[in-house]
Write a protein that holds these residues in place. Structure first.
Motif, PDB file in Angstrom:
ATOM      1  N   ALA A  80      -0.283  17.692  25.517  1.00  0.00           N
ATOM      2  CA  ALA A  80      -1.137  17.587  24.325  1.00  0.00           C
ATOM      3  C   ALA A  80      -0.362  18.006  23.081  1.00  0.00           C
ATOM      4  O   ALA A  80      -0.542  17.420  22.006  1.00  0.00           O
ATOM      5  CB  ALA A  80      -2.390  18.442  24.491  1.00  0.00           C
ATOM      6  N   GLN A  81       0.503  19.007  23.213  1.00  0.00           N
ATOM      7  CA  GLN A  81       1.324  19.421  22.081  1.00  0.00           C
ATOM      8  C   GLN A  81       2.254  18.291  21.656  1.00  0.00           C
ATOM      9  O   GLN A  81       2.402  18.016  20.463  1.00  0.00           O
ATOM     10  CB  GLN A  81       2.139  20.666  22.446  1.00  0.00           C
ATOM     11  N   LEU A  82       2.846  17.608  22.620  1.00  0.00           N
ATOM     12  CA  LEU A  82       3.727  16.482  22.308  1.00  0.00           C
ATOM     13  C   LEU A  82       2.953  15.322  21.686  1.00  0.00           C
ATOM     14  O   LEU A  82       3.434  14.669  20.755  1.00  0.00           O
ATOM     15  CB  LEU A  82       4.468  16.028  23.568  1.00  0.00           C
ATOM     16  N   ALA A  83       1.742  15.056  22.193  1.00  0.00           N
ATOM     17  CA  ALA A  83       0.920  13.980  21.628  1.00  0.00           C
ATOM     18  C   ALA A  83       0.548  14.293  20.179  1.00  0.00           C
ATOM     19  O   ALA A  83       0.584  13.406  19.315  1.00  0.00           O
ATOM     20  CB  ALA A  83      -0.334  13.780  22.468  1.00  0.00           C
ATOM     21  N   LEU A  84       0.203  15.542  19.901  1.00  0.00           N
ATOM     22  CA  LEU A  84      -0.146  15.913  18.528  1.00  0.00           C
ATOM     23  C   LEU A  84       1.068  15.865  17.611  1.00  0.00           C
ATOM     24  O   LEU A  84       0.958  15.464  16.447  1.00  0.00           O
ATOM     25  CB  LEU A  84      -0.790  17.298  18.488  1.00  0.00           C
ATOM     26  N   ARG A  85       2.235  16.269  18.116  1.00  0.00           N
ATOM     27  CA  ARG A  85       3.454  16.164  17.297  1.00  0.00           C
ATOM     28  C   ARG A  85       3.749  14.715  16.972  1.00  0.00           C
ATOM     29  O   ARG A  85       4.114  14.385  15.845  1.00  0.00           O
ATOM     30  CB  ARG A  85       4.651  16.776  18.024  1.00  0.00           C
ATOM     31  N   TRP A  86       3.603  13.817  17.953  1.00  0.00           N
ATOM     32  CA  TRP A  86       3.831  12.394  17.724  1.00  0.00           C
ATOM     33  C   TRP A  86       2.843  11.863  16.683  1.00  0.00           C
ATOM     34  O   TRP A  86       3.212  11.114  15.782  1.00  0.00           O
ATOM     35  CB  TRP A  86       3.690  11.642  19.048  1.00  0.00           C
ATOM     36  N   THR A  87       1.576  12.266  16.810  1.00  0.00           N
ATOM     37  CA  THR A  87       0.547  11.816  15.865  1.00  0.00           C
ATOM     38  C   THR A  87       0.851  12.314  14.457  1.00  0.00           C
ATOM     39  O   THR A  87       0.751  11.553  13.492  1.00  0.00           O
ATOM     40  CB  THR A  87      -0.840  12.310  16.317  1.00  0.00           C
ATOM     41  N   ARG A  88       1.214  13.588  14.343  1.00  0.00           N
ATOM     42  CA  ARG A  88       1.566  14.131  13.017  1.00  0.00           C
ATOM     43  C   ARG A  88       2.734  13.372  12.409  1.00  0.00           C
ATOM     44  O   ARG A  88       2.737  13.084  11.212  1.00  0.00           O
ATOM     45  CB  ARG A  88       1.934  15.605  13.139  1.00  0.00           C
ATOM     46  N   ARG A  89       3.738  13.062  13.235  1.00  0.00           N
ATOM     47  CA  ARG A  89       4.906  12.334  12.738  1.00  0.00           C
ATOM     48  C   ARG A  89       4.500  10.943  12.248  1.00  0.00           C
ATOM     49  O   ARG A  89       4.929  10.501  11.179  1.00  0.00           O
ATOM     50  CB  ARG A  89       5.950  12.245  13.849  1.00  0.00           C
ATOM     51  N   LYS A  90       3.637  10.261  13.009  1.00  0.00           N
ATOM     52  CA  LYS A  90       3.210   8.917  12.608  1.00  0.00           C
ATOM     53  C   LYS A  90       2.357   8.952  11.339  1.00  0.00           C
ATOM     54  O   LYS A  90       2.476   8.078  10.479  1.00  0.00           O
ATOM     55  CB  LYS A  90       2.433   8.235  13.744  1.00  0.00           C
ATOM     56  N   VAL A  91       1.501   9.969  11.207  1.00  0.00           N
ATOM     57  CA  VAL A  91       0.681  10.094   9.999  1.00  0.00           C
ATOM     58  C   VAL A  91       1.573  10.359   8.794  1.00  0.00           C
ATOM     59  O   VAL A  91       1.359   9.802   7.703  1.00  0.00           O
ATOM     60  CB  VAL A  91      -0.385  11.200  10.187  1.00  0.00           C
ATOM     61  N   ALA A  92       2.581  11.220   8.965  1.00  0.00           N
ATOM     62  CA  ALA A  92       3.500  11.505   7.858  1.00  0.00           C
ATOM     63  C   ALA A  92       4.273  10.245   7.461  1.00  0.00           C
ATOM     64  O   ALA A  92       4.471   9.984   6.268  1.00  0.00           O
ATOM     65  CB  ALA A  92       4.463  12.620   8.254  1.00  0.00           C
ATOM     66  N   GLU A  93       4.702   9.458   8.455  1.00  0.00           N
ATOM     67  CA  GLU A  93       5.398   8.205   8.155  1.00  0.00           C
ATOM     68  C   GLU A  93       4.490   7.245   7.412  1.00  0.00           C
ATOM     69  O   GLU A  93       4.912   6.582   6.462  1.00  0.00           O
ATOM     70  CB  GLU A  93       5.898   7.557   9.446  1.00  0.00           C
ATOM     71  N   ALA A 139       1.936   8.036   5.533  1.00  0.00           N
ATOM     72  CA  ALA A 139       1.718   8.563   4.177  1.00  0.00           C
ATOM     73  C   ALA A 139       2.916   8.257   3.284  1.00  0.00           C
ATOM     74  O   ALA A 139       2.747   7.863   2.124  1.00  0.00           O
ATOM     75  CB  ALA A 139       1.471  10.074   4.239  1.00  0.00           C
ATOM     76  N   GLN A 140       4.116   8.406   3.821  1.00  0.00           N
ATOM     77  CA  GLN A 140       5.311   8.077   3.035  1.00  0.00           C
ATOM     78  C   GLN A 140       5.348   6.591   2.713  1.00  0.00           C
ATOM     79  O   GLN A 140       5.708   6.199   1.609  1.00  0.00           O
ATOM     80  CB  GLN A 140       6.585   8.471   3.796  1.00  0.00           C
ATOM     81  N   LYS A 141       4.976   5.772   3.680  1.00  0.00           N
ATOM     82  CA  LYS A 141       4.956   4.331   3.462  1.00  0.00           C
ATOM     83  C   LYS A 141       3.931   3.960   2.393  1.00  0.00           C
ATOM     84  O   LYS A 141       4.170   3.082   1.574  1.00  0.00           O
ATOM     85  CB  LYS A 141       4.625   3.618   4.776  1.00  0.00           C
ATOM     86  N   ALA A 142       2.783   4.638   2.410  1.00  0.00           N
ATOM     87  CA  ALA A 142       1.739   4.346   1.424  1.00  0.00           C
ATOM     88  C   ALA A 142       2.178   4.713   0.014  1.00  0.00           C
ATOM     89  O   ALA A 142       1.665   4.165  -0.965  1.00  0.00           O
ATOM     90  CB  ALA A 142       0.453   5.078   1.784  1.00  0.00           C
ATOM     91  N   LEU A 143       3.112   5.649  -0.110  1.00  0.00           N
ATOM     92  CA  LEU A 143       3.602   6.046  -1.429  1.00  0.00           C
ATOM     93  C   LEU A 143       4.673   5.104  -1.963  1.00  0.00           C
ATOM     94  O   LEU A 143       5.051   5.206  -3.127  1.00  0.00           O
ATOM     95  CB  LEU A 143       4.148   7.476  -1.376  1.00  0.00           C
ATOM     96  N   ASP A 144       5.145   4.178  -1.141  1.00  0.00           N
ATOM     97  CA  ASP A 144       6.135   3.205  -1.574  1.00  0.00           C
ATOM     98  C   ASP A 144       5.521   2.334  -2.675  1.00  0.00           C
ATOM     99  O   ASP A 144       4.426   1.796  -2.512  1.00  0.00           O
ATOM    100  CB  ASP A 144       6.547   2.349  -0.374  1.00  0.00           C
ATOM    101  N   PRO A 145       6.197   2.181  -3.809  1.00  0.00           N
ATOM    102  CA  PRO A 145       5.618   1.402  -4.926  1.00  0.00           C
ATOM    103  C   PRO A 145       5.239  -0.028  -4.556  1.00  0.00           C
ATOM    104  O   PRO A 145       4.219  -0.543  -5.014  1.00  0.00           O
ATOM    105  CB  PRO A 145       6.723   1.416  -5.981  1.00  0.00           C
ATOM    106  N   ARG A 146       6.041  -0.684  -3.698  1.00  0.00           N
ATOM    107  CA  ARG A 146       5.698  -2.066  -3.316  1.00  0.00           C
ATOM    108  C   ARG A 146       4.409  -2.100  -2.509  1.00  0.00           C
ATOM    109  O   ARG A 146       3.563  -2.976  -2.700  1.00  0.00           O
ATOM    110  CB  ARG A 146       6.829  -2.692  -2.509  1.00  0.00           C
TER     111      ARG A 146
END
Length: 170
Positions: free
Chosen positions: A110-123, A125-132
């Protein structure tokens, strides 16, 4: 991390059920029981993997197993409640991730699943901040709102302020 055998210290009972006592290394940060072979949080800057049960519970194998069963059942109840909330009103996904958080207090998977989820959410969010991407999303939003306004205007022009179920073609 230095692991000493209980026999070398003279203790009869093991704290993890494996015969090993977890002793802080030169960093002074001990890890939880049950995280042998699991990567520590250094790679991702997170907490080390493993049980977060109190030390007195980890010392007794039967007590720790009972603790794990209880944590699993509580987490399962929360996840099931979240799944029920998905089609019903309520924060279904939030409750599901809360249940995963309960499981993550005890289980490495479960810790690994949550880390993976956090990483994907952060990615994402970064993608959503891309101007294009922001321009594309804004363009699609404007097009969608224009279509909705056009359909609403057509409906008002054709029928006026009459509810759709009260329209009678005479």
């Amino acid at each position: 991390m230095t692991v000493r055998s209980d026999e070398a210290r003279g203790d009869a009972g093991g704290n993890t059920g494996t015969g090993d006592a977890i002793v802080p290394d030169d960093t002074g940060v001990p890890t939880g029981a049950g995280d042998e072979g699991a990567p520590e949080g250094g790679a991702e800057g997170g907490k080390p993997l493993g049980s977060r049960a109190p030390r007195f519970i980890r010392r007794s194998r039967p007590l720790h197993l009972s603790w794990q069963v209880a944590v699993f059942l509580v987490g399962l109840a929360v996840v099931v409640l979240g799944v029920i909330m998905l089609p019903l009103p309520g924060p279904g996904w939030v409750v599901i991730f809360l249940g995963m958080g309960v499981w993550a207090t005890e289980f490495v998977w479960a810790q690994l699943a949550l880390r993976w989820t956090r990483r994907k959410v952060a990615e994402a969010a970064q993608k959503a901040l891309d101007p294009r991407v922001r321009r594309r999303n804004l363009t699609l939003t404007v097009i969608g709102l224009t279509l909705i306004a056009a359909l609403g205007g057509w409906y008002l022009w054709k029928y006026g302020l009459v509810m759709p179920w009260k329209i009678h073609e005479d």
